[in-house]
Design a protein around this motif. Sequence first.
Motif, PDB file in Angstrom:
ATOM      1  N   ASN A  11       7.150  23.866 -23.707  1.00  0.00           N
ATOM      2  CA  ASN A  11       8.107  25.016 -23.693  1.00  0.00           C
ATOM      3  C   ASN A  11       6.965  26.339 -22.914  1.00  0.00           C
ATOM      4  OD1 ASN A  11       5.733  25.533 -25.224  1.00  0.00           O
ATOM      5  ND2 ASN A  11       6.716  26.029 -27.008  1.00  0.00           N
ATOM      6  N   LEU A  12       6.157  25.194 -21.683  1.00  0.00           N
ATOM      7  CA  LEU A  12       5.352  27.052 -21.844  1.00  0.00           C
ATOM      8  C   LEU A  12       6.575  27.640 -20.865  1.00  0.00           C
ATOM      9  CD1 LEU A  12       2.386  27.274 -20.746  1.00  0.00           C
ATOM     10  CD2 LEU A  12       2.594  26.021 -18.465  1.00  0.00           C
ATOM     11  N   SER A  13       5.836  29.158 -20.519  1.00  0.00           N
ATOM     12  CA  SER A  13       6.332  30.385 -20.556  1.00  0.00           C
ATOM     13  C   SER A  13       6.510  31.096 -19.066  1.00  0.00           C
ATOM     14  CB  SER A  13       7.075  31.452 -21.363  1.00  0.00           C
ATOM     15  OG  SER A  13       5.252  31.836 -21.579  1.00  0.00           O
ATOM     16  N   VAL A  14       6.268  29.938 -18.305  1.00  0.00           N
ATOM     17  CA  VAL A  14       5.520  30.443 -16.923  1.00  0.00           C
ATOM     18  C   VAL A  14       6.606  28.938 -16.140  1.00  0.00           C
ATOM     19  CG1 VAL A  14       3.396  31.657 -17.358  1.00  0.00           C
ATOM     20  CG2 VAL A  14       3.413  28.720 -16.659  1.00  0.00           C
ATOM     21  N   ARG A  15       7.466  30.096 -14.584  1.00  0.00           N
ATOM     22  CA  ARG A  15       7.423  28.844 -13.983  1.00  0.00           C
ATOM     23  C   ARG A  15       5.925  28.136 -13.424  1.00  0.00           C
ATOM     24  NH1 ARG A  15      10.527  32.706 -10.596  1.00  0.00           N
ATOM     25  NH2 ARG A  15       9.711  34.433 -11.317  1.00  0.00           N
ATOM     26  N   CYS A  16       6.126  26.929 -12.670  1.00  0.00           N
ATOM     27  CA  CYS A  16       5.174  26.232 -12.115  1.00  0.00           C
ATOM     28  C   CYS A  16       5.843  26.042 -10.162  1.00  0.00           C
ATOM     29  CB  CYS A  16       5.032  25.226 -12.872  1.00  0.00           C
ATOM     30  SG  CYS A  16       4.116  25.278 -14.008  1.00  0.00           S
ATOM     31  N   LEU A  17       5.057  26.052  -9.238  1.00  0.00           N
ATOM     32  CA  LEU A  17       5.294  26.101  -8.056  1.00  0.00           C
ATOM     33  C   LEU A  17       4.048  25.702  -7.478  1.00  0.00           C
ATOM     34  CD1 LEU A  17       7.319  26.780  -5.877  1.00  0.00           C
ATOM     35  CD2 LEU A  17       6.171  28.668  -5.571  1.00  0.00           C
ATOM     36  N   SER A  18       4.166  24.544  -6.839  1.00  0.00           N
ATOM     37  CA  SER A  18       3.390  23.487  -5.376  1.00  0.00           C
ATOM     38  C   SER A  18       3.690  24.016  -3.761  1.00  0.00           C
ATOM     39  CB  SER A  18       2.578  22.048  -5.772  1.00  0.00           C
ATOM     40  OG  SER A  18       1.680  22.269  -4.203  1.00  0.00           O
ATOM     41  N   LEU A  19       2.703  25.263  -3.171  1.00  0.00           N
ATOM     42  CA  LEU A  19       2.669  25.475  -1.820  1.00  0.00           C
ATOM     43  C   LEU A  19       1.145  24.671  -0.972  1.00  0.00           C
ATOM     44  CD1 LEU A  19       3.251  29.072  -1.720  1.00  0.00           C
ATOM     45  CD2 LEU A  19       4.998  27.137  -1.957  1.00  0.00           C
ATOM     46  N   HIS A  20       1.844  23.677  -0.084  1.00  0.00           N
ATOM     47  CA  HIS A  20       0.393  23.496   0.283  1.00  0.00           C
ATOM     48  C   HIS A  20       0.581  23.220   1.645  1.00  0.00           C
ATOM     49  CE1 HIS A  20      -1.194  19.334   2.336  1.00  0.00           C
ATOM     50  NE2 HIS A  20      -2.297  19.658   1.649  1.00  0.00           N
ATOM     51  N   PRO A  21      -0.459  23.986   2.218  1.00  0.00           N
ATOM     52  CA  PRO A  21      -0.961  24.056   3.660  1.00  0.00           C
ATOM     53  C   PRO A  21      -1.081  22.523   4.290  1.00  0.00           C
ATOM     54  CG  PRO A  21      -2.682  24.670   2.539  1.00  0.00           C
ATOM     55  CD  PRO A  21      -1.597  24.602   1.667  1.00  0.00           C
ATOM     56  N   LEU A  22      -0.614  21.933   5.396  1.00  0.00           N
ATOM     57  CA  LEU A  22      -1.093  21.082   6.271  1.00  0.00           C
ATOM     58  C   LEU A  22      -1.426  20.897   6.996  1.00  0.00           C
ATOM     59  CD1 LEU A  22       0.649  18.138   5.761  1.00  0.00           C
ATOM     60  CD2 LEU A  22       2.590  18.609   7.405  1.00  0.00           C
ATOM     61  N   GLN A  23      -2.733  21.898   7.010  1.00  0.00           N
ATOM     62  CA  GLN A  23      -3.668  22.236   7.440  1.00  0.00           C
ATOM     63  C   GLN A  23      -5.059  21.429   6.612  1.00  0.00           C
ATOM     64  OE1 GLN A  23      -4.728  22.033  10.900  1.00  0.00           O
ATOM     65  NE2 GLN A  23      -3.315  23.760  11.570  1.00  0.00           N
ATOM     66  N   ALA A  24      -5.931  21.049   7.821  1.00  0.00           N
ATOM     67  CA  ALA A  24      -7.369  20.951   7.373  1.00  0.00           C
ATOM     68  C   ALA A  24      -7.849  22.352   8.145  1.00  0.00           C
ATOM     69  CB  ALA A  24      -7.891  20.051   8.586  1.00  0.00           C
ATOM     70  N   PHE A  25      -8.485  22.688   7.080  1.00  0.00           N
ATOM     71  CA  PHE A  25      -9.465  24.519   6.802  1.00  0.00           C
ATOM     72  C   PHE A  25     -10.826  23.957   7.054  1.00  0.00           C
ATOM     73  CE2 PHE A  25      -5.026  26.237   5.199  1.00  0.00           C
ATOM     74  CZ  PHE A  25      -4.469  26.513   5.971  1.00  0.00           C
ATOM     75  N   ALA A  26     -11.544  24.520   7.974  1.00  0.00           N
ATOM     76  CA  ALA A  26     -13.302  23.705   7.805  1.00  0.00           C
ATOM     77  C   ALA A  26     -13.211  25.359   7.843  1.00  0.00           C
ATOM     78  CB  ALA A  26     -13.394  24.099   9.783  1.00  0.00           C
ATOM     79  N   SER A  27     -13.314  26.226   7.562  1.00  0.00           N
ATOM     80  CA  SER A  27     -14.037  27.340   7.718  1.00  0.00           C
ATOM     81  C   SER A  27     -12.882  28.994   6.998  1.00  0.00           C
ATOM     82  CB  SER A  27     -15.050  28.286   8.991  1.00  0.00           C
ATOM     83  OG  SER A  27     -13.791  28.790   9.627  1.00  0.00           O
ATOM     84  N   VAL A  28     -13.212  29.706   6.287  1.00  0.00           N
ATOM     85  CA  VAL A  28     -12.273  30.582   6.472  1.00  0.00           C
ATOM     86  C   VAL A  28     -11.358  31.589   7.379  1.00  0.00           C
ATOM     87  CG1 VAL A  28     -12.139  33.356   5.262  1.00  0.00           C
ATOM     88  CG2 VAL A  28     -13.209  31.554   4.163  1.00  0.00           C
ATOM     89  N   GLU A  29     -12.404  31.302   8.986  1.00  0.00           N
ATOM     90  CA  GLU A  29     -12.085  32.218   9.721  1.00  0.00           C
ATOM     91  C   GLU A  29     -11.152  30.760  10.362  1.00  0.00           C
ATOM     92  OE1 GLU A  29     -15.441  31.704   8.771  1.00  0.00           O
ATOM     93  OE2 GLU A  29     -16.009  34.270   9.272  1.00  0.00           O
ATOM     94  N   LYS A  30     -11.355  30.153  10.536  1.00  0.00           N
ATOM     95  CA  LYS A  30     -10.345  28.970  10.886  1.00  0.00           C
ATOM     96  C   LYS A  30      -9.320  28.754  10.299  1.00  0.00           C
ATOM     97  CE  LYS A  30      -9.920  25.397  13.839  1.00  0.00           C
ATOM     98  NZ  LYS A  30      -9.232  25.439  15.149  1.00  0.00           N
ATOM     99  N   ALA A  31      -8.941  28.995   8.764  1.00  0.00           N
ATOM    100  CA  ALA A  31      -7.955  29.076   8.433  1.00  0.00           C
ATOM    101  C   ALA A  31      -7.172  30.347   8.531  1.00  0.00           C
ATOM    102  CB  ALA A  31      -7.717  29.467   7.013  1.00  0.00           C
TER     103      ALA A  31
ATOM    104  N   GLY B 176       7.822  34.321 -17.588  1.00  0.00           N
ATOM    105  CA  GLY B 176       8.587  34.462 -16.381  1.00  0.00           C
ATOM    106  C   GLY B 176       7.137  34.613 -14.912  1.00  0.00           C
ATOM    107  N   GLN B 177       6.047  34.774 -15.391  1.00  0.00           N
ATOM    108  CA  GLN B 177       5.106  34.667 -14.366  1.00  0.00           C
ATOM    109  C   GLN B 177       5.403  33.650 -13.532  1.00  0.00           C
ATOM    110  OE1 GLN B 177       0.678  34.363 -16.124  1.00  0.00           O
ATOM    111  NE2 GLN B 177       0.255  36.122 -15.054  1.00  0.00           N
ATOM    112  N   VAL B 178       4.718  33.189 -12.057  1.00  0.00           N
ATOM    113  CA  VAL B 178       4.678  32.254 -11.361  1.00  0.00           C
ATOM    114  C   VAL B 178       3.269  31.924 -11.362  1.00  0.00           C
ATOM    115  CG1 VAL B 178       4.955  31.171  -9.074  1.00  0.00           C
ATOM    116  CG2 VAL B 178       6.953  32.635 -10.490  1.00  0.00           C
ATOM    117  N   TRP B 179       2.543  30.174 -11.718  1.00  0.00           N
ATOM    118  CA  TRP B 179       1.351  29.586 -11.443  1.00  0.00           C
ATOM    119  C   TRP B 179       1.393  29.121 -10.448  1.00  0.00           C
ATOM    120  CZ3 TRP B 179      -0.310  27.681 -16.884  1.00  0.00           C
ATOM    121  CH2 TRP B 179      -0.548  28.729 -17.526  1.00  0.00           C
ATOM    122  N   ILE B 180       0.630  28.909  -8.792  1.00  0.00           N
ATOM    123  CA  ILE B 180       1.155  28.630  -8.229  1.00  0.00           C
ATOM    124  C   ILE B 180      -0.181  27.526  -7.244  1.00  0.00           C
ATOM    125  CG2 ILE B 180       1.211  28.454  -5.620  1.00  0.00           C
ATOM    126  CD1 ILE B 180       2.742  31.067  -6.418  1.00  0.00           C
ATOM    127  N   HIS B 181      -0.447  26.186  -7.206  1.00  0.00           N
ATOM    128  CA  HIS B 181      -1.670  25.418  -7.169  1.00  0.00           C
ATOM    129  C   HIS B 181      -1.537  24.656  -5.396  1.00  0.00           C
ATOM    130  CE1 HIS B 181      -0.501  21.644  -7.101  1.00  0.00           C
ATOM    131  NE2 HIS B 181       0.323  21.268  -8.077  1.00  0.00           N
TER     132      HIS B 181
END
Length: 292
Positions: free
Chosen positions: A111-131, A91-96
């Motif tokens: 038969n992997l017992s986890v759910r798979c999900l993708s969340l893609h931020p449509l943005q260019a992050f130059a640094s953690v501060e910018k993100a 039931g765990q969710v793996w997200i990339h």
Amino acid sequence: MRRCEMKFGIIGAGIVGTALAVRLEEAGHECIGVHTRSRLSYERFRCYLNKDHLTLDALIPNVDCLFITTQDGMIRTVAENLSANGLLKPGQVWIHCSGSLPSDVLRVQENLSVRCLSLHPLQAFASVEKALAILAGTHFGIEGDDEELGEKIVEDLGGIPHHILAAQKSLYHAGAVVASNYLVVLASLAVDLFGEAGIKGEEALASLLPLMRGTLYNLEQVGLPQALTGPIARGDAQVVQGHLDHMPSKLVEIYQALGLKALELGVNKKAQQGLTYSSEELNLMKSLLAKS
């Protein structure tokens, strides 16, 4: 899983993983810990969020959602290693967060017992501060096994969710590349043309940026195809002919390919206004923009 009750972990403490962890904690979720091979990445992560660096054995069994925010080329490898070592819970969710890879890249066994999900931020992050500064308001492409959960996570981040077709995700990513990376290429092309006219380098770019900002403003205000202006939108074949007559030969094919797309937009713009190009204008423009 209800809002603000998610326990999550991070594998890969890069810019995106760090920013997501910070904002999800602020939204009321709990970061159990982080795992990364890079000491420097972890030290940077700790500057924003004081969480322990955990072994995978300690991290994985204790999280509801696992964010795998490594480089794209490592995502599948991480999933394979977790699966091979039994590091998952049903039931765990793996997200990339890759824009080019589908969520199924995480499904390394049928038969992997986890759910798979993708969340893609449509943005260019130059640094953690910018993100951190622009994550709220960022658009996200979502696809995978639990898109409802994906929506909730994006909303908690202050983002705007969009559902995409996993089978066509490469085209979604190509669109993002055109809008972001190729905008830089177009600026370079324009600078080259200005250089031929005597305005060089930084001076050329500085003079073009206000024009580019104005065009982006027009896109925000009136959208497509109404934001299109210029000789092709007007049907001014004489001006286009002048461009082609004086342009360095290595740039002609690029100009023509872009011009054909501009002509398509021009036809749509006129149609929305109840207008059309004359057949003479349209045929002449097509002949000028056809590859020689």
